[in-house]
Design a protein around this motif. Structure first.
Motif, short mmCIF file in Angstrom:
data_model
loop_
_atom_site.label_atom_id
_atom_site.label_comp_id
_atom_site.label_asym_id
_atom_site.label_seq_id
_atom_site.Cartn_x
_atom_site.Cartn_y
_atom_site.Cartn_z
N LEU A 1 42.89 21.80 -5.20
CA LEU A 1 41.55 21.69 -4.59
C LEU A 1 41.23 20.29 -4.06
O LEU A 1 40.25 20.14 -3.32
N LEU A 2 42.04 19.31 -4.40
CA LEU A 2 41.74 17.94 -3.96
C LEU A 2 41.62 17.81 -2.44
O LEU A 2 40.70 17.11 -1.96
N LEU B 1 38.65 15.72 -10.71
CA LEU B 1 38.29 15.67 -9.29
C LEU B 1 37.12 14.73 -9.04
O LEU B 1 37.00 14.14 -7.97
N ARG C 1 37.67 19.77 -12.99
CA ARG C 1 36.43 19.25 -12.40
C ARG C 1 36.24 17.78 -12.77
O ARG C 1 35.81 16.96 -11.95
N ARG D 1 43.63 20.64 -9.97
CA ARG D 1 43.20 19.42 -9.26
C ARG D 1 43.99 19.24 -7.96
O ARG D 1 43.40 19.00 -6.90
N ALA E 1 35.07 24.50 -2.05
CA ALA E 1 35.86 24.06 -3.20
C ALA E 1 35.16 24.41 -4.51
O ALA E 1 35.81 24.84 -5.48
N ARG E 2 33.86 24.24 -4.54
CA ARG E 2 33.09 24.58 -5.75
C ARG E 2 33.20 26.08 -6.05
O ARG E 2 33.41 26.49 -7.20
N GLN F 1 31.47 15.12 -6.15
CA GLN F 1 31.67 15.39 -4.72
C GLN F 1 30.75 14.49 -3.90
O GLN F 1 29.59 14.29 -4.22
N TRP G 1 38.05 19.02 -1.70
CA TRP G 1 36.99 18.75 -2.67
C TRP G 1 35.79 18.06 -2.04
O TRP G 1 34.64 18.33 -2.41
#
Length: 395
Positions: A153-154, A197, A194, A150, A164-165, A200, A157
């Motif tokens: 990638l935050l 996060l 995921r 987390r 990011a995905r 999106q 994101w």
């Protein structure tokens, strides 16, 4: 019992000559004519006499050797074989110390055969290399959890949602690869990350396309016979992606069929299968017009070297203040098929070079619907070149 232990002194160890000296409790110093000497622990397990090396005198002091001997004597008292226990601990330590960057590279190597050009473009590995490995690469793969993922990638994101995905998906593959190698990892870590996060905010945007009813007018305006105009016209007529068209070589054309090599087809896992494109009379006429402009075997060369760029065709449309882009003509063709014909789904998708059905289904379906696609593209060409006659419904 106490008197039987700690028989040696540091000085005695230093001045020891060749032979075997006992420190008590099974701890021995083996000294040869050459070399610094070796610490050995003798013990009995299941009525069997065993000897376990504890290191050389150079690396292990008398104090450290005694501590090690105490530890392994305790293991014997519990019914555990010290040699087997040490090997088990070594294996566990290796698992804990296996770094993510090593696992990621190994996972990438094992998947190269599935990737375009053996992954040399770097698109598979780059999301990991750029956004994950700089922060987590040096961390043992068994210690990576959802919080690590987390926090990594935050920052991208929402701002770089698609990247990011992809990074998260690639990381999940790496964790599965690590598990297959025998490492203890949390296979649910990416899904937990995921959840942490959240959704999106970024929404994918469709590629802007020209409505199919407006394509004939644009096609008619591409009339000056330049490489750019001819390339755009052939792009519209065939419905292919721009890359295969820009790199079209004369030897790929045989009669009224253009064969695109499998490795040039985007989005196909099976890179060994070529894709045949039927060339209708209008397309063949364009190819003949382009041949005098060909260079180095390429039908659509650039002004200086290489082939025409995708940006060249896109800029032509930008200068005309069009929202659509060259790739959008595939959508124009697909919408025309859906709205004005009764073409079966498999043929419509095959016209755009899409893979239809599962692996087993494709194994039994050997046809590529070449002649059906030819008939369909002939009607598309009729629409594109004769706008006033309207569209025809295909039975």
């Amino acid at each position: 019992m106490t008197r039987a232990l700690n028989k040696l002194s540091a000085l005695a160890v230093k001045n020891a000559g060749p032979g075997k000296l006992s420190d008590g409790g099974g701890l021995w110093l083996y000294k040869r004519d050459e070399g610094p000497g070796q610490w050995v622990l003798r013990y009995t397990m299941h009525s069997r006499r065993r000897e376990m090396g504890l290191g050389s005198v150079q690396d292990v002091s008398l104090k450290d050797a005694r501590e090690a001997a105490d530890r392994w004597r305790s293991a014997v008292a519990k019914g555990l074989d010290p040699i087997n226990e040490r090997e088990r601990e070594r294996r566990q330590a290796e698992k804990r110390l296996h770094l993510l960057e090593d696992v990621a590279k190994d996972a990438f190597e094992s998947r190269k055969a599935e990737l375009k050009n053996d992954g040399k473009s770097g698109r598979w590995f780059s999301p990991l290399e750029i956004h994950v490995l700089p922060k987590l690469g040096k961390k043992p793969v068994g210690e990576i959890d959802q919080i690590d993922i987390r926090d990594t990638l935050l920052p991208i994101w929402h701002s770089k949602a698609e990247t990011a995905r992809k990074a998260l998906n690639r990381l999940a593959i790496c964790l599965r690869h690590a598990a297959a190698l025998g490492h203890e990892v949390d296979l649910q870590a990416t899904e937990k990350a995921r959840a942490l996060l959240g959704q999106q905010r970024h929404k994918a945007e469709n590629i802007p396309a020209l409505p199919w009813a407006d394509v004939p007018a644009f096609y008619a305006s591409l009339s000056d016979g330049t490489t750019t105009h001819l390339a755009l016209r052939l792009l519209i007529l065939t419905g292919v992606r721009s890359a295969p068209l820009r790199f079209l070589r004369l030897e790929q054309i045989e009669g009224d069929v253009w064969t695109i090599p499998g490795e040039k087809q985007k989005g196909r896992k099976d890179k060994t299968t070529d894709f045949r494109v039927p060339l209708v009379p209008e397309a063949l006429s364009l190819i003949e017009q382009a041949k005098p402009l060909a260079r180095d075997g390429y039908l659509f060369p650039s002004i200086r070297k290489g082939v025409i760029s995708d940006a060249t065709m896109a800029r032509l449309m930008e200068r005309r203040e069009m929202a659509a882009c060259p790739h959008g003509f595939r959508s124009s063709l697909r919408d025309w098929i859906a709205e004005t014909t009764n073409t079966p789904y498999e043929i419509a998708e095959a016209t755009l070079g899409h893979t239809v059905g599962g692996k087993v289904e494709r194994a039994y379906r050997r046809t590529d619907y070449l002649e059906q696609r030819r008939s369909l593209l002939e009607l598309w060409a009729a629409h594109v070149t004769k706008p006033r006659q309207g569209s025809v419904v295909v039975p």
